[in-house]
Write an enzyme that holds these catalytic residues in place. Structure first.
Site, PDB file in Angstrom:
ATOM      1  N   GLN A 183    -111.224 -55.456 -27.119  1.00  0.00           N
ATOM      2  CA  GLN A 183    -109.989 -56.236 -26.991  1.00  0.00           C
ATOM      3  C   GLN A 183    -109.024 -55.747 -28.067  1.00  0.00           C
ATOM      4  OE1 GLN A 183    -110.037 -59.021 -24.370  1.00  0.00           O
ATOM      5  NE2 GLN A 183    -111.547 -57.430 -23.916  1.00  0.00           N
ATOM      6  N   ARG A 203    -107.299 -62.972 -28.257  1.00  0.00           N
ATOM      7  CA  ARG A 203    -106.449 -61.796 -28.310  1.00  0.00           C
ATOM      8  C   ARG A 203    -106.464 -61.087 -26.964  1.00  0.00           C
ATOM      9  NH1 ARG A 203    -107.423 -59.906 -32.709  1.00  0.00           N
ATOM     10  NH2 ARG A 203    -106.358 -57.924 -32.556  1.00  0.00           N
ATOM     11  N   ALA A 224    -107.268 -67.927 -22.639  1.00  0.00           N
ATOM     12  CA  ALA A 224    -107.952 -66.642 -22.590  1.00  0.00           C
ATOM     13  C   ALA A 224    -106.988 -65.479 -22.837  1.00  0.00           C
ATOM     14  CB  ALA A 224    -108.655 -66.481 -21.248  1.00  0.00           C
ATOM     15  N   HIS A 225    -107.557 -64.260 -22.819  1.00  0.00           N
ATOM     16  CA  HIS A 225    -106.771 -63.067 -23.158  1.00  0.00           C
ATOM     17  C   HIS A 225    -105.672 -62.789 -22.132  1.00  0.00           C
ATOM     18  CE1 HIS A 225    -110.156 -60.513 -21.049  1.00  0.00           C
ATOM     19  NE2 HIS A 225    -109.622 -61.404 -20.254  1.00  0.00           N
ATOM     20  N   ASN A 226    -104.556 -62.310 -22.658  1.00  0.00           N
ATOM     21  CA  ASN A 226    -103.390 -61.897 -21.874  1.00  0.00           C
ATOM     22  C   ASN A 226    -102.678 -63.036 -21.158  1.00  0.00           C
ATOM     23  OD1 ASN A 226    -105.407 -59.351 -21.785  1.00  0.00           O
ATOM     24  ND2 ASN A 226    -103.288 -58.630 -21.808  1.00  0.00           N
TER      25      ASN A 226
END
Length: 327
Positions: A183, A203, A224-226
């Protein structure tokens, strides 16, 4: 504080009753207020308490109708009683600060982090390298801010919250095991954002997870990511937002809502508690259920489900009559 002074500071538009000489020392709910308390009514469910409340004064809307039984309380009329009451709470907030020093001696902070001179870092915080924290932001005790995180000005990060830890990314191999996907992205938290206790904001795998200005996040929320959260969106406790989802601005997401990854919501969406959002919500409005649907449609389906036992019983009786007629 003198009630007349308080009314002036709150921007009260009209006072009904004699406020002269009245001293307000507390702010309380209308149903258990004291004789020196200020209270308010913004929800019709609490109007029933107005006749018997012990409050010295009650903030009400401009159109509030006093019942025939009347009230001993002084009425402070204003267009938005809830906002006025919130302002009053600030005036009566006498809690002592938990911070005895601007940057706690027990905090672990990378020398490569950039922290504004007006920011506050609580006890036992961890601040990694390549972290930026803006003016007047407050990081409460035990928070962990990992590398590649930017936090804007006037933000509040609650205790035990983790920002910038790895997103949940794995690739399944031919033998059934999983390889971790690095990540490599970061997290951007813009100005005037508040994040509660025990939240996790991952991240990004690439680019950034983005929390835009004015967002308010309750305790125990997983982002969560993004993911991207639009301006002035509010998110209640135990919400989970899956990777790469994009939430519009001015959304209201109630408790225990789950949202799948790679979907989006339009601006002005309201999602009722415990709903499951399995596809994009493309229009503003109120949504409920699992899968989430426009609230009127959800209510119709719920009403139809309640009728099923009776309908099944009627079908069985019709089948019995049909069998009898065919013998």
């Amino acid at each position: 504080m003198k009630l007349t002074t308080l009314a002036e500071q709150l921007g009260i538009e009209r006072i009904e009753g004699s406020a002269d000489g009245i001293e307000i020392t507390s702010v309380r709910p209308i149903e258990n207020a004291f004789s020196d308390s200020l209270s308010f009514i913004a929800n019709p469910n609490y109007e029933k308490y107005i006749s018997d409340t012990k409050a010295a004064a009650v903030i009400v809307g401009l159109d509030f109708k006093l019942p025939e039984t009347g009230s001993k309380a002084i009425l402070l009329r204003i267009a938005d009683p809830y906002s006025a009451f919130a302002k009053a709470l600030h005036l009566f907030d006498h809690r002592k600060s938990i911070f005895t020093e601007r940057i706690a001696s027990s905090a672990v902070i990378s020398p490569e982090a950039s922290i504004a001179t007006t920011a506050t870092i609580g006890a036992n915080c961890f601040i990694a390298h390549d972290v930026t924290i803006g003016e007047n932001s407050v990081i409460h005790p035990n928070a962990a801010i990992y590398d590649g995180v930017t936090i804007g000005s006037n933000c509040i990060i609650g205790p035990n919250t983790v920002i910038g830890f790895d997103g949940f990314g794995y690739a399944k191999t031919s033998d059934g095991s999983y390889n971790k996907i690095p990540q490599l992205g970061g997290v951007i938290i813009e100005d005037n954002v508040e994040i509660g206790a025990c939240c996790t904001i991952d991240r990004a795998a690439l680019a950034e997870t983005i929390i835009k200005s004015g967002v308010k996040i309750d305790n125990l929320v997983q982002i969560a990511h993004n993911v991207e959260i639009g301006e002035n969106t509010v998110i209640a406790a135990q919400v989970g937002i899956s990777g790469s989802a994009k939430i519009g601005k001015d959304n209201q997401i109630a408790g225990q809502v789950g949202l799948v990854g790679h979907m989006y919501t339009a601006d002005g969406v309201i999602i009722i508690a415990q709903s499951g959002v399995s596809k994009s919500l493309t229009k503003p409005g109120v949504y409920q259920g699992a899968p989430a649907k426009e609230v009127r449609s959800a209510f119709k389906q719920e009403a139809a489900i309640r009728m099923l036992p009776d309908l099944l019983d009627r079908v069985r009786k019709l089948e019995e009559k049909l069998r009898d007629t065919t013998k």
